[in-house]
Design a protein around this motif. Structure first.
Motif, PDB file in Angstrom:
ATOM      1  N   PRO A  90      -6.483  -5.514  -5.762  1.00  0.00           N
ATOM      2  CA  PRO A  90      -5.937  -4.208  -5.382  1.00  0.00           C
ATOM      3  C   PRO A  90      -4.776  -3.687  -6.226  1.00  0.00           C
ATOM      4  O   PRO A  90      -4.445  -2.501  -6.147  1.00  0.00           O
ATOM      5  CB  PRO A  90      -5.448  -4.461  -3.954  1.00  0.00           C
ATOM      6  N   VAL A  91      -4.148  -4.531  -7.012  1.00  0.00           N
ATOM      7  CA  VAL A  91      -2.864  -4.156  -7.613  1.00  0.00           C
ATOM      8  C   VAL A  91      -3.038  -3.110  -8.712  1.00  0.00           C
ATOM      9  O   VAL A  91      -3.833  -3.286  -9.643  1.00  0.00           O
ATOM     10  CB  VAL A  91      -2.140  -5.395  -8.172  1.00  0.00           C
ATOM     11  N   ILE A  92      -2.281  -2.027  -8.569  1.00  0.00           N
ATOM     12  CA  ILE A  92      -2.224  -0.970  -9.578  1.00  0.00           C
ATOM     13  C   ILE A  92      -0.761  -0.761  -9.936  1.00  0.00           C
ATOM     14  O   ILE A  92       0.049  -0.426  -9.063  1.00  0.00           O
ATOM     15  CB  ILE A  92      -2.820   0.345  -9.051  1.00  0.00           C
ATOM     16  N   VAL A  98       4.329  -0.039  -7.844  1.00  0.00           N
ATOM     17  CA  VAL A  98       3.193  -0.913  -7.558  1.00  0.00           C
ATOM     18  C   VAL A  98       2.428  -0.303  -6.390  1.00  0.00           C
ATOM     19  O   VAL A  98       2.999  -0.027  -5.331  1.00  0.00           O
ATOM     20  CB  VAL A  98       3.647  -2.341  -7.195  1.00  0.00           C
ATOM     21  N   LYS A  99       1.137  -0.078  -6.594  1.00  0.00           N
ATOM     22  CA  LYS A  99       0.281   0.478  -5.551  1.00  0.00           C
ATOM     23  C   LYS A  99      -0.843  -0.515  -5.238  1.00  0.00           C
ATOM     24  O   LYS A  99      -1.162  -1.382  -6.054  1.00  0.00           O
ATOM     25  CB  LYS A  99      -0.353   1.806  -5.996  1.00  0.00           C
ATOM     26  N   PHE A 100      -1.433  -0.352  -4.074  1.00  0.00           N
ATOM     27  CA  PHE A 100      -2.613  -1.116  -3.705  1.00  0.00           C
ATOM     28  C   PHE A 100      -3.814  -0.174  -3.620  1.00  0.00           C
ATOM     29  O   PHE A 100      -3.742   0.889  -2.972  1.00  0.00           O
ATOM     30  CB  PHE A 100      -2.436  -1.802  -2.352  1.00  0.00           C
ATOM     31  N   GLY A 101      -4.919  -0.573  -4.237  1.00  0.00           N
ATOM     32  CA  GLY A 101      -6.164   0.146  -4.063  1.00  0.00           C
ATOM     33  C   GLY A 101      -6.786  -0.202  -2.727  1.00  0.00           C
ATOM     34  O   GLY A 101      -6.839  -1.371  -2.340  1.00  0.00           O
ATOM     35  N   ALA A 140       2.133  -8.940   8.159  1.00  0.00           N
ATOM     36  CA  ALA A 140       3.434  -8.719   7.527  1.00  0.00           C
ATOM     37  C   ALA A 140       4.460  -8.187   8.523  1.00  0.00           C
ATOM     38  O   ALA A 140       5.663  -8.362   8.350  1.00  0.00           O
ATOM     39  CB  ALA A 140       3.295  -7.751   6.352  1.00  0.00           C
ATOM     40  N   LYS A 141       3.983  -7.482   9.553  1.00  0.00           N
ATOM     41  CA  LYS A 141       4.776  -6.948  10.676  1.00  0.00           C
ATOM     42  C   LYS A 141       5.744  -5.846  10.271  1.00  0.00           C
ATOM     43  O   LYS A 141       5.802  -4.807  10.906  1.00  0.00           O
ATOM     44  CB  LYS A 141       5.505  -8.082  11.408  1.00  0.00           C
ATOM     45  N   LYS A 142       6.542  -6.052   9.226  1.00  0.00           N
ATOM     46  CA  LYS A 142       7.482  -4.990   8.851  1.00  0.00           C
ATOM     47  C   LYS A 142       6.773  -3.926   8.005  1.00  0.00           C
ATOM     48  O   LYS A 142       5.679  -4.139   7.471  1.00  0.00           O
ATOM     49  CB  LYS A 142       8.656  -5.567   8.086  1.00  0.00           C
ATOM     50  N   SER A 143       7.413  -2.780   7.856  1.00  0.00           N
ATOM     51  CA  SER A 143       6.871  -1.701   7.032  1.00  0.00           C
ATOM     52  C   SER A 143       7.016  -2.062   5.566  1.00  0.00           C
ATOM     53  O   SER A 143       8.132  -2.226   5.070  1.00  0.00           O
ATOM     54  CB  SER A 143       7.608  -0.394   7.324  1.00  0.00           C
ATOM     55  N   ILE A 144       5.883  -2.202   4.877  1.00  0.00           N
ATOM     56  CA  ILE A 144       5.933  -2.617   3.477  1.00  0.00           C
ATOM     57  C   ILE A 144       5.355  -1.573   2.523  1.00  0.00           C
ATOM     58  O   ILE A 144       5.432  -1.730   1.300  1.00  0.00           O
ATOM     59  CB  ILE A 144       5.165  -3.938   3.261  1.00  0.00           C
ATOM     60  N   ALA A 145       4.780  -0.488   3.072  1.00  0.00           N
ATOM     61  CA  ALA A 145       4.124   0.480   2.191  1.00  0.00           C
ATOM     62  C   ALA A 145       4.111   1.865   2.819  1.00  0.00           C
ATOM     63  O   ALA A 145       4.345   2.029   4.026  1.00  0.00           O
ATOM     64  CB  ALA A 145       2.698   0.026   1.889  1.00  0.00           C
ATOM     65  N   ILE A 146       3.820   2.857   1.988  1.00  0.00           N
ATOM     66  CA  ILE A 146       3.723   4.242   2.449  1.00  0.00           C
ATOM     67  C   ILE A 146       2.840   5.018   1.484  1.00  0.00           C
ATOM     68  O   ILE A 146       2.734   4.676   0.304  1.00  0.00           O
ATOM     69  CB  ILE A 146       5.128   4.883   2.550  1.00  0.00           C
ATOM     70  N   ILE A 147       2.169   6.046   1.993  1.00  0.00           N
ATOM     71  CA  ILE A 147       1.386   6.954   1.157  1.00  0.00           C
ATOM     72  C   ILE A 147       2.080   8.307   1.201  1.00  0.00           C
ATOM     73  O   ILE A 147       1.893   9.085   2.145  1.00  0.00           O
ATOM     74  CB  ILE A 147      -0.064   7.083   1.672  1.00  0.00           C
ATOM     75  N   PRO A 148       2.917   8.613   0.232  1.00  0.00           N
ATOM     76  CA  PRO A 148       3.681   9.864   0.288  1.00  0.00           C
ATOM     77  C   PRO A 148       2.815  11.088   0.014  1.00  0.00           C
ATOM     78  O   PRO A 148       1.908  11.054  -0.820  1.00  0.00           O
ATOM     79  CB  PRO A 148       4.735   9.686  -0.806  1.00  0.00           C
ATOM     80  N   SER A 149       3.079  12.152   0.745  1.00  0.00           N
ATOM     81  CA  SER A 149       2.385  13.416   0.503  1.00  0.00           C
ATOM     82  C   SER A 149       2.845  14.030  -0.810  1.00  0.00           C
ATOM     83  O   SER A 149       3.948  13.742  -1.306  1.00  0.00           O
ATOM     84  CB  SER A 149       2.662  14.408   1.640  1.00  0.00           C
ATOM     85  N   LEU A 150       2.021  14.885  -1.358  1.00  0.00           N
ATOM     86  CA  LEU A 150       2.423  15.683  -2.515  1.00  0.00           C
ATOM     87  C   LEU A 150       3.229  16.869  -2.012  1.00  0.00           C
ATOM     88  O   LEU A 150       2.805  17.557  -1.065  1.00  0.00           O
ATOM     89  CB  LEU A 150       1.188  16.169  -3.279  1.00  0.00           C
ATOM     90  N   GLN A 167     -10.388   7.754  -3.494  1.00  0.00           N
ATOM     91  CA  GLN A 167     -10.117   6.826  -4.575  1.00  0.00           C
ATOM     92  C   GLN A 167      -8.700   6.970  -5.130  1.00  0.00           C
ATOM     93  O   GLN A 167      -8.020   5.968  -5.400  1.00  0.00           O
ATOM     94  CB  GLN A 167     -11.129   7.026  -5.714  1.00  0.00           C
ATOM     95  N   THR A 168      -8.226   8.198  -5.264  1.00  0.00           N
ATOM     96  CA  THR A 168      -6.967   8.432  -5.985  1.00  0.00           C
ATOM     97  C   THR A 168      -5.786   8.846  -5.117  1.00  0.00           C
ATOM     98  O   THR A 168      -4.635   8.628  -5.510  1.00  0.00           O
ATOM     99  CB  THR A 168      -7.176   9.519  -7.048  1.00  0.00           C
ATOM    100  N   ASP A 169      -6.037   9.420  -3.947  1.00  0.00           N
ATOM    101  CA  ASP A 169      -4.955  10.054  -3.183  1.00  0.00           C
ATOM    102  C   ASP A 169      -4.311   9.167  -2.124  1.00  0.00           C
ATOM    103  O   ASP A 169      -3.257   9.513  -1.592  1.00  0.00           O
ATOM    104  CB  ASP A 169      -5.467  11.318  -2.484  1.00  0.00           C
ATOM    105  N   ILE A 170      -4.934   8.044  -1.762  1.00  0.00           N
ATOM    106  CA  ILE A 170      -4.455   7.291  -0.585  1.00  0.00           C
ATOM    107  C   ILE A 170      -4.045   5.859  -0.934  1.00  0.00           C
ATOM    108  O   ILE A 170      -4.113   4.970  -0.089  1.00  0.00           O
ATOM    109  CB  ILE A 170      -5.518   7.275   0.529  1.00  0.00           C
TER     110      ILE A 170
END
Length: 418
Positions: A90-92, A98-101, A140-150, A167-170
Motif C-alpha cells: 500500500p505504501v505511496i 506517506v499515503k496508503f493505497g 491501532a486504536k488511535k487516529s493515524i490517518a486522514i483523507i483531506p478534502s480539496l 484510485q486517486t482521491d481516497i
C-alpha cells in the motif's frame, strides 16, 4: 431495560471495527453465557440441552441451542460493513507525505470518508519462532490517518458536481516521514496487540475505520449514530436474543461475512457454513429435513428509513420512519425472501406483544438491493422473512438509526420462543 440494551449496543459497536473483532466479541459473549465452543476441524459430540457456538475464518459465527427438536427460530445477520481496505503493497511516498493505497470494500459512500480521523484494524498472519503460522487481530486504536478534502478554492464547482475517483482521491495520509517502513509498522501493530513472537510477516487484511465513538443524537436521545450500524446493529440484537433464551428453546443465530460483496465465499451466506452446521446437529437426513421445513429464518438487516430531505426517493406508501418499529421488506422479484406465510407469522408475534411494524417496498423505478435472506432460503429451503431496522445514511462512514427500534426487534425475537 432499553437503556441498558442500548448502552451495550454502543459498546459493541465501538469494540468491533472489523468483522474479525465483531466475531471475537460475540464469541466472548457466548462463552460468558455458557455456550461451549466447537471447532469445525474436530469431531462434535453434542449433548442435548447444551448451547454451542462455532466460528469460520474468524469473521463468521454460529450459535445454537441444542434441544434437538424441530421448529427452530433462526436469526441471520452479517458482520461486514463497507470500508476502505488496505492494498497488499500500500505504501505511496510522494509530495512530501506517506499515503496508503486502498480499495473500496462494498458499496462505500465515499464522500463521507473525507476529513475524518481514521484508524486501522484487522488481521495479520505471521510466522512464529516455532515455524507455526499465527493469525492475530490488531487495532491501532488511535487516529493515524486522514483523507483531506480539496479546498474549494481549487475546485469551485465542488458543491454543484462532485465525483470521487476510488484510485486517486481516497488515499489516507499517514506521515511526513520519508523513512517510513511498512513491515516495521505491521510489527508495531502486532506488538501493541500483545504479539511478541514474530519471525516473519505474511499476509494481512486491514481496514480503515472512523475513530469517532458511537453516540446518542437528538434532543431526547432519539437517534444512535455510529459506523457499521449496517449490520452490527442486527448482530447485537441476534446475539443478545439467543443469550437470553433457555437451552431448551430451539434457536440459532448466524452472522456471516461478505454480505456487502455478494456473500459468495466460504464464510459468506452463499457458502456451506450454516448448512454443514445444521447437518452436524441433525445427522439423520430425515430429521434434518423435518427441522428445516418446520423452522423459520429471520434475515435481519438494515432498512432505508424515508429521508426527510429526500422523500421522493421512496414509495410514499412504503416509507419507514425512524423509531416506528421493525420494517418488513418485500420485493416481487425475490430480492427479499419474505412471503405472506412468513410475514403473517412475524406479524402474529409482534402484534401479540404490541410491537409496531412497517413495510418497505422500493420504488418500482429504482433497483432493489438484496440480503442473505434469498441466498439462505435457496440453499436450505427454509421459510424466510427479510426484516430490518430503519436507518439513515446507509453505507456512510457514520449511519443513523433510532434508539427504540433495535430493542423492539429483540422483544419480537424473544416472543417467538414463548
Amino acid at each position: 431495560m432499553k437503556k441498558d440494551f442500548n448502552e451495550g449496543l454502543l459498546g459493541f459497536l465501538d469494540a468491533s471495527p472489523t468483522p474479525f473483532h465483531a466475531t471475537e466479541n460475540m464469541a466472548g459473549m457466548f462463552q460468558n453465557a455458557g455456550f461451549v465452543r466447537l471447532h469445525e476441524t474436530q469431531k462434535w459430540n453434542l449433548k442435548q440441552g447444551q448451547k454451542y457456538f462455532v466460528t469460520r475464518n474468524d469473521s463468521s459465527i454460529i450459535a445454537f441451542t441444542y434441544p434437538k427438536s424441530k421448529n427452530y427460530v433462526m436469526v441471520g445477520t452479517h458482520t461486514d460493513s463497507p470500508n476502505l481496505k488496505l492494498k497488499p503493497s500500500p505504501v505511496i511516498k510522494e509530495h512530501g507525505v506517506v499515503k496508503f493505497g486502498v480499495e473500496p470494500y462494498g458499496g462505500v459512500l465515499l464522500n463521507t470518508w473525507f476529513d475524518r480521523d481514521l484508524s486501522l484494524a484487522g488481521r495479520i498472519s505471521h510466522l512464529d519462532s516455532q515455524n507455526i503460522i499465527k493469525d492475530s487481530l490488531v487495532d491501532a486504536k488511535k487516529s493515524i490517518a486522514i483523507i483531506p478534502s480539496l479546498a474549494i478554492h481549487l475546485d469551485r464547482e465542488v458543491n454543484e458536481k462532485k465525483s470521487v475517483n476510488a484510485q486517486t482521491d481516497i488515499c489516507p495520509i499517514l506521515s511526513t516521514n520519508k523513512e517510513f517502513d511498512f513491515e516495521s509498522f505491521l510489527k508495531e501493530l502486532l506488538m501493541s496487540s500483545g504479539v511478541e513472537d514474530i519471525k516473519e510477516l505474511y499476509a494481512n487484511e486491514l481496514s480503515f475505520y472512523d475513530t469517532q465513538k458511537s453516540s446518542y443524537i437528538g434532543l431526547e436521545d432519539e437517534f444512535i449514530a455510529s459506523a457499521r450500524l449496517d449490520n452490527l446493529l442486527s448482530c447485537y440484537v441476534g446475539m443478545l436474543s439467543i443469550c437470553s433464551v433457555d437451552a431448551s428453546v430451539p434457536m440459532l443465530f448466524i452472522a456471516s461475512d461478505h454480505e456487502e460483496v455478494g456473500s459468495e465465499s466460504a464464510s459468506g451466506a452463499g457458502g456451506s457454513f450454516l448448512e454443514s452446521t445444521l447437518k452436524r446437529m441433525f445427522g439423520n437426513f430425515e430429521e434434518y429435513t423435518q427441522m428445516v421445513r418446520s423452522s423459520i429464518l429471520i434475515s435481519a438487516d438494515n432498512a432505508h428509513a424515508v429521508h426527510p430531505n429526500f422523500p421522493s426517493k421512496h414509495d410514499a406508501n412504503h416509507a419507514p420512519l425512524i423509531n416506528k418499529g421493525v420494517v418488513i421488506k418485500l420485493n416481487a422479484n425475490q430480492r427479499y425472501a419474505s412471503n405472506s406465510k412468513t410475514i403473517s407469522r412475524f406479524m402474529n408475534v409482534a402484534s401479540s406483544l404490541g410491537e409496531p411494524m412497517q413495510n418497505f417496498v422500493t420504488r418500482s423505478d429504482i433497483g432493489c438491493g438484496s440480503t442473505i435472506g434469498p441466498i439462505t432460503a435457496s440453499r436450505l429451503g427454509i421459510d424466510t422473512i427479510d426484516i430490518g431496522l430503519p436507518t439513515y445514511a446507509m453505507h456512510s462512514i457514520r449511519e443513523l438509526c433510532g434508539s427504540d427500534d433495535a430493542y423492539s426487534l429483540y422483544k419480537i425475537i424473544l416472543g417467538f420462543s414463548e
